[in-house]
Design an enzyme around this catalytic site. Structure first.
Site, PDB file in Angstrom:
ATOM      1  CD1 TRP A 192      -3.213   1.326   1.779  1.00 25.58           C
ATOM      2  CD2 TRP A 192      -1.138   2.097   2.114  1.00 25.58           C
ATOM      3  NE1 TRP A 192      -3.509   2.750   0.734  1.00 25.58           N
ATOM      4  CE2 TRP A 192      -2.786   3.071   1.625  1.00 25.58           C
ATOM      5  CE3 TRP A 192      -0.069   2.957   2.897  1.00 25.58           C
ATOM      6  CZ2 TRP A 192      -2.738   4.909   2.047  1.00 25.58           C
ATOM      7  CZ3 TRP A 192      -0.114   4.182   3.795  1.00 25.58           C
ATOM      8  CH2 TRP A 192      -1.171   5.112   3.414  1.00 25.58           C
ATOM      9  CG  HIS A 193       3.185   2.371   3.434  1.00 26.64           C
ATOM     10  ND1 HIS A 193       2.500   1.230   4.349  1.00 26.64           N
ATOM     11  CD2 HIS A 193       3.560   3.579   4.008  1.00 26.64           C
ATOM     12  CE1 HIS A 193       2.085   1.369   5.414  1.00 26.64           C
ATOM     13  NE2 HIS A 193       3.026   3.351   5.264  1.00 26.64           N
ATOM     14  N   GLY A 194       4.048   1.748  -0.807  1.00 19.09           N
ATOM     15  CA  GLY A 194       4.623   1.806  -2.450  1.00 19.09           C
ATOM     16  C   GLY A 194       4.862   0.546  -2.943  1.00 19.09           C
ATOM     17  CG  PHE A 228       2.942   6.432   0.328  1.00 15.38           C
ATOM     18  CD1 PHE A 228       3.742   6.142  -0.909  1.00 15.38           C
ATOM     19  CD2 PHE A 228       3.334   7.203   1.691  1.00 15.38           C
ATOM     20  CE1 PHE A 228       4.949   6.372  -0.374  1.00 15.38           C
ATOM     21  CE2 PHE A 228       4.619   7.214   1.454  1.00 15.38           C
ATOM     22  CZ  PHE A 228       5.813   6.288   0.782  1.00 15.38           C
TER      23      PHE A 228
END
Length: 511
Positions: free
Chosen positions: A328-330, A511
């Site tokens: 989800w963060h990257g 993000f």
């Protein structure tokens, strides 16, 4: 538009508050909030609105259908449509460039040409995607009902204080607040909101940006491609510096968001609660990025089975949840490794409950547990911030740190006065010590003292908040007038004199 810009603080926010105050009792109050929120988001690029509207309108429509249908099977299919469409849109924007670049690098030596597709990532897409999905899932679970007014729903998805970097609000917590006609905030809440915004700006520009400057200097010492070895000790400066930077950066955004929302008489959830005093991973994730960790718990971990079942199944659920949190963060292997690291920590502390063992020794044991876990978190931050090429030099510097300690102690012992030394010897002790530090390992002296200067107050303020189980700005209501005024002046003049002159975006904008 950024929270730490003059345009936001002195033009946009006052205009929005004044406009809402005039229109709040009319049918146009919520429409005004929705329009200015869309302007806030699209002020950089107008096309950013396309994926935002695609997500919002799809889930608005799905929410109506899920609620109105009599068939649970049909309702489930509609929710699956929402989840698949949202995650597909997120994946296209967030992972296409990374995947095509990785495939191109792997297959090029085999003579297979894979075109690299460059796609610009719209800000906040990870945040509003998760927020919008929770709306349809909650309706399917019968934990919430759809709102028929599309303006109310759009204002929920796009509400500007939390749109770009959270907190990720549930519809049941935010939408009813926005849909109703709200009274003006009390004088006390206005004072608290202004204090929050001022403290958040101080936290961002003084603590986060200056700690980030130290991190950047360490990176510059490695040179392009991280080909220059790092001197011993600077790897720790990198890890500690980024730990302070990302915490103060993200916590500052959340604090400014809460303060901005309070001026519109809207309450946003707390997103941080002194996380670096956590003694173990479970407590850490109850205090760090609370809106994301509770989202992953409610919509992924518990549906996977949560704590139910045999130990291996619980460990699988923990690891899958944290891997998704990393993704989800990257896009990138290091984000996956960061998620895996925290998954391993959650599993480790279940098997070997270090925090509970040390807690038996009272305050000293809890303090040691917090120190141990803080360093484990810092290891994870190296994966989060560094590039693959930088990992090696950073680790080599950290491992080599103990080798310089004897030389430093021997070098500086000469400056310690003897037991019968007079006042003159002690008067020259500090200047001599500083001179020795400057002559030997000057980089460690400069960077280390710089880190202490900006990290020390962070832990002091967090400790004050932790004693009352709140964030430091929440102590405002417990302060007397003199204390409030003194702190406001400290924050204001701190920003003027100590803020890093090179402005930087909030980290989580990416993000």
């Amino acid at each position: 538009m950024h929270f730490n810009s003059l345009n936001y603080v002195f033009i946009f926010l006052p205009f929005v508050v004044a406009g809402w105050a005039l229109l709040r009792t009319t049918a146009y109050g919520n429409l005004f909030v929705a329009v200015v929120s869309l302007y806030f988001y699209a002020s950089a690029e107008l096309w950013y609105l396309l994926p935002l509207f695609a997500t919002a309108l799809l889930d608005y429509w799905v929410g109506q259908k899920v609620h109105d249908t009599k068939s649970r099977t049909w309702a489930k299919r509609m929710v699956i449509l929402s989840v698949v469409a949202n995650l597909a849109l997120l994946a296209v924007f967030k992972y296409t460039t990374w995947l095509t670049t990785s495939l191109s690098g792997v297959l090029a030596p085999l003579g297979v040409a894979v075109p690299v597709i460059l796609i610009v990532l719209p800000p906040a897409i990870s945040f509003y995607t998760f927020q919008s999905m929770s709306y349809t899932i909650d309706i399917y679970r019968k934990e919430f009902h759809p709102y028929r007014n599309v303006v109310d729903y759009i204002s929920f998805v796009t509400f500007f204080p939390h749109l770009v970097a959270g907190p990720i609000m549930r519809a049941r917590d935010l939408l009813p607040q926005l849909a109703r006609s709200r009274p003006l905030p009390s004088a006390q809440n206005v004072s608290l909101a202004i204090f929050m915004i001022l403290f958040g700006l101080f936290q961002k520009t003084v603590f986060a940006d200056n700690a980030g400057g130290l991190v950047e200097m360490v990176i510059q010492l490695m040179g392009p491609g991280a080909k220059t070895p790092l001197p011993p000790g600077l790897g720790l400066i990198f890890a500690y510096g980024f730990a302070i930077q990302i915490y103060c950066d993200f916590a500052a955004y959340s604090t400014i968001a809460r303060g901005s929302a309070k001026l519109l008489n809207v309450e946003l959830m707390r997103n941080f609660l002194t996380p670096y005093f956590a003694t173990g991973p479970s407590e850490f994730w109850q205090r760090w990025h609370i809106s994301l960790s509770t989202w992953l718990r409610d919509y992924l971990y518990i549906p996977l089975g949560g704590n139910r079942g045999p130990s291996w199944l619980v460990m699988r659920n923990l690891m899958l949840t944290m891997l998704l949190g990393g993704l989800w963060h990257g896009a990138g292997i290091l984000f996956i490794l960061w998620g895996a690291w925290h998954g391993l920590l959650l599993i480790l502390y279940r098997v070997v409950p270090i925090d509970r063992w040390l807690a038996r020794f009272g305050f000293a044991g809890k303090a040691l547990a917090a120190i141990i876990f803080f360093h484990l978190v810092c290891i994870g931050w190296i994966f989060f911030r560094a590039t693959p090429e930088q990992i090696g030099p950073i680790w080599s510097s950290i491992i080599a740190t103990p080798t310089i300690i004897p030389d430093i102690l021997t070098k500086y012992a000469q400056y310690i006065p003897g037991p019968n030394a007079g006042f003159g010897a002690w008067a020259t002790f500090i200047p001599g010590l500083l001179a020795g530090l400057t002559q030997q390992n000057w980089y460690l002296y400069v960077f280390g003292w710089g880190l202490v200067l900006f990290a020390g107050p962070v832990f002091v303020l967090d400790y004050l908040g932790r004693r009352h189980n709140v964030e430091f700005p929440d102590l405002f209501l417990r302060m007397n007038t003199v204390t409030r005024a003194v702190l406001a002046l400290i924050f204001l003049y701190g920003i003027i004199f100590f803020a890093r002159r090179q402005a930087s975006e909030f980290i989580y904008f990416a993000f």
